[in-house]
Design a protein around this motif. Structure first.
Motif, short mmCIF file in Angstrom:
data_model
loop_
_atom_site.label_atom_id
_atom_site.label_comp_id
_atom_site.label_asym_id
_atom_site.label_seq_id
_atom_site.Cartn_x
_atom_site.Cartn_y
_atom_site.Cartn_z
N ALA A 217 -6.97 5.93 -23.70
CA ALA A 217 -7.52 4.51 -23.14
C ALA A 217 -6.56 4.42 -22.09
O ALA A 217 -5.60 4.84 -21.61
N LYS A 218 -7.49 3.63 -21.08
CA LYS A 218 -6.80 3.17 -19.62
C LYS A 218 -7.16 1.85 -19.31
O LYS A 218 -8.46 1.38 -19.84
N TRP A 219 -6.35 0.96 -18.82
CA TRP A 219 -6.28 -0.25 -18.54
C TRP A 219 -5.57 -0.69 -17.20
O TRP A 219 -4.71 -0.28 -16.94
N TRP A 220 -6.32 -1.71 -16.32
CA TRP A 220 -5.50 -1.90 -15.21
C TRP A 220 -6.04 -3.08 -14.82
O TRP A 220 -7.12 -3.62 -15.37
N LEU A 221 -5.40 -3.82 -13.95
CA LEU A 221 -5.74 -5.02 -13.37
C LEU A 221 -6.77 -4.96 -12.35
O LEU A 221 -7.10 -3.87 -11.48
N PRO A 222 -7.88 -6.06 -11.98
CA PRO A 222 -8.99 -5.76 -10.98
C PRO A 222 -8.48 -5.59 -9.92
O PRO A 222 -7.39 -6.17 -9.40
N GLY A 223 -8.90 -4.77 -8.85
CA GLY A 223 -8.70 -4.18 -7.70
C GLY A 223 -7.89 -2.92 -7.70
O GLY A 223 -7.68 -2.55 -6.58
N MET A 224 -7.35 -2.36 -8.58
CA MET A 224 -6.60 -1.37 -8.70
C MET A 224 -7.25 0.24 -8.70
O MET A 224 -6.96 0.89 -8.33
N ASN A 225 -8.83 -0.07 -8.90
CA ASN A 225 -9.34 1.16 -9.00
C ASN A 225 -10.19 1.29 -7.62
O ASN A 225 -11.43 0.87 -7.43
N ARG A 226 -9.53 1.85 -6.87
CA ARG A 226 -10.06 1.91 -5.27
C ARG A 226 -11.22 2.75 -5.11
O ARG A 226 -12.14 2.67 -4.57
N ALA A 227 -11.10 4.02 -6.05
CA ALA A 227 -12.36 4.94 -6.04
C ALA A 227 -13.89 4.01 -6.48
O ALA A 227 -14.71 4.45 -6.01
N ARG A 238 2.57 -5.52 -4.14
CA ARG A 238 2.25 -4.18 -5.09
C ARG A 238 1.81 -4.88 -6.72
O ARG A 238 2.76 -5.10 -7.23
N PHE A 239 0.60 -4.32 -6.91
CA PHE A 239 0.18 -4.44 -8.16
C PHE A 239 0.21 -3.17 -8.80
O PHE A 239 -0.55 -2.35 -8.52
N ALA A 240 1.12 -3.03 -9.93
CA ALA A 240 1.41 -1.80 -10.76
C ALA A 240 2.05 -2.01 -11.92
O ALA A 240 2.96 -2.83 -12.00
N LEU A 241 1.67 -1.39 -12.99
CA LEU A 241 2.30 -1.53 -14.42
C LEU A 241 3.49 -0.84 -14.11
O LEU A 241 3.74 0.34 -13.82
N HIS A 242 4.87 -1.57 -14.24
CA HIS A 242 5.89 -0.97 -14.59
C HIS A 242 6.18 -0.49 -15.93
O HIS A 242 6.49 0.92 -15.71
N HIS A 243 5.90 -1.25 -16.91
CA HIS A 243 5.84 -0.63 -18.41
C HIS A 243 5.33 -1.88 -19.17
O HIS A 243 5.45 -2.95 -18.99
N MET A 244 4.94 -1.12 -20.34
CA MET A 244 4.22 -1.95 -21.35
C MET A 244 5.51 -1.82 -22.61
O MET A 244 5.65 -0.87 -23.00
N ILE A 245 5.89 -2.80 -23.26
CA ILE A 245 6.49 -2.69 -24.61
C ILE A 245 5.75 -3.42 -25.99
O ILE A 245 5.21 -4.48 -25.37
N THR A 246 5.57 -2.69 -26.81
CA THR A 246 4.84 -3.01 -28.06
C THR A 246 5.71 -4.02 -29.07
O THR A 246 6.76 -3.35 -29.19
N ALA A 247 4.99 -4.67 -29.81
CA ALA A 247 5.60 -5.18 -31.01
C ALA A 247 4.65 -5.44 -31.88
O ALA A 247 3.61 -6.38 -31.75
N GLY A 248 4.54 -4.79 -32.94
CA GLY A 248 3.44 -4.79 -34.04
C GLY A 248 1.94 -4.41 -33.32
O GLY A 248 1.84 -3.53 -32.70
#
Length: 441
Positions: A217-227, A238-248
């Motif tokens: 899977a891939k997921w991004w904020l609108p505007g990040m897929n320049r192609a 700068r819109f960029a995922l630093h990281h995700m942490i999960t719980a359940g």
């Protein structure tokens, strides 16, 4: 509203909005120039030892396994392994590198396996005249020098202490991985840049067959897929995922200037957005670490300070009520350290949080945070509306500057902290190696 209730309400609101970021900074108790001894200055935290990490003091993320510490480097293109069986005398025993210009600064350890971020040594490929260039431009627009590097996720067997045996590599064409989250189990949640995108996005990796990892899977904020022709990110942000942490079955993600998201990951191959909140503006952005506290239905979210001498104001760590994941609400901020005039030198403010990993110190009431030149800070959040600082440790000024970027002040840059269940802390610094500390709370 009764006077006492109204006063409490205003106090809480002031904490939430971080009014000190804008005005009213009180005089510090101690000047920034006041000398700090080699062991630092602590309250409720004792200094145990120091290591220059075998002459590579530029340290970032820290992991602990089988009495060994694994340290990713910011500039030195590799990972150092230290024997920590005697915390009073860490001993470098090995160094892994994926090659020059391949940065491997972030890593995750579980089940005698190590997952390692591989990507471009960004600092070596930029031409900015100060550190803010990295934080205020999309990744693809910040690269000015072409170098060869390895890009993707490598997996290593670390069942033999002191060794890293690579058993798999998943290529990700682009500029590579920033951070990743993997506490063990089948899925890893990776912040990675792919060709065609402006910056790091969410990538879910299936580790069912550990030697054959697969992107599902891939997921991004609108505007990040320049192609794909999506609208551009606002200039200077700068819109960029630093990281995700999960719980359940929930994922909590920090997107730098793009804010904070909560996702339903009950099907990891199809993450679904539940909510998106962004407090930049009015705050400066840099949203860095999202720490879920699932039993209390809270999240602690740190904005990374990313300007010298408070040039962009103060950065904060927010407490969010996430009982309704579709509507997260900021209810407080962790108190800003005021024991010195930290704005007078270097970078001051939050960087990262101890992430409550399995096997480490875990608490939903005691929060460990790193604050750049303000060192390590420990907060009591039993009352989520009124957090208080209960311990701290301020590091000494480094003997020399390791950061190669221009116009960087000679100051401590406390980066990450790994806290063991017994309160022993391994604390990294971009410029100054590793300090071992003991929390005495």
């Amino acid at each position: 509203m009764p006077q006492v209730s109204r006063r409490r309400h205003l106090q809480q609101l002031s904490g939430v909005l971080g009014a000190a970021a804008l005005s009213g900074w009180p005089g510090p108790a101690v000047s920034a120039e006041a000398e700090i001894p080699p062991e630092g200055i602590g309250k409720g935290i004792k200094h145990i030892s120091y290591s220059d990490i075998g002459g590579r003091p530029d340290s970032v993320q820290v992991m602990f396994n089988r009495q060994h510490v694994y340290v990713g480097h910011m500039f030195s293109d590799g990972v150092t392994i230290l024997d920590a069986s005697d915390p009073r005398a860490l001993k470098p025993v090995n160094f892994f590198t994926a090659g020059q210009y391949t940065r491997t600064h972030h890593l995750q350890v579980a089940d005698d396996l190590l997952l390692l971020a591989n990507g471009a040594n960004i600092v070596a490929m930029q031409s900015y005249d100060n550190m803010r260039g990295y934080f205020e431009n999309t990744l693809v627009d910040s690269i000015t020098k072409a170098k060869k590097f390895r890009c993707g996720l490598s997996i290593h067997d670390i069942s033999k202490p002191g060794e890293m045996r690579e058993i798999a590599f998943l290529e990700m064409p682009g500029f590579g991985i920033n951070r990743l989250w993997w506490p063990g189990g089948r899925y890893a949640y990776v912040s990675a840049h792919f060709d065609g995108f402006t910056d790091h996005i969410l990538c879910v990796v299936d580790l069912k067959t550990i030697t054959k990892p697969e992107i599902v899977a891939k997921w991004w904020l609108p505007g990040m897929n320049r192609a794909a022709g999506e609208a551009a990110t606002p200039k200077g942000k700068r819109f960029a995922l630093h990281h995700m942490i999960t719980a359940g079955d929930r994922g909590y993600a920090a997107w730098r200037d793009g804010g904070f998201t909560i996702h339903d990951i009950s099907d990891p191959a199809n993450p679904k957005l539940l909510s998106h909140i962004n407090w930049s503006p009015p705050f400066a952005g840099g949203t860095h670490t999202p720490l879920p506290l699932p039993k209390r239905q809270l999240a602690i979210v740190a904005d990374e300070a990313n300007a010298e001498k408070c040039a962009k104001g103060l950065f904060h760590t927010f407490v969010l009520d996430v009982r309704a994941p579709e509507n997260p609400v900021p209810i407080a901020t962790l108190p800003t350290p005021r024991d010195r005039d930290f704005c007078a030198s270097g970078t001051f403010g939050p960087h990262n949080l101890h992430e409550n990993r399995p096997g480490s110190f875990q608490s939903e009431e005691t929060i460990f945070a790193t604050y750049n030149n303000a060192g390590v800070r420990v907060f009591d959040i039993k009352d989520a509306f009124a957090p208080k600082e209960i311990a701290y440790w301020v590091p000494p000024v480094p003997k020399k500057l390791v950061d190669p970027r221009p116009n960087i002040g000679l100051a401590a840059k406390t980066c990450d902290a790994y806290v063991r269940p017994d309160g022993l802390m391994f604390v990294s610094d971009w410029n100054a190696g590793m300090h071992v500390l003991q929390y005495q709370g």
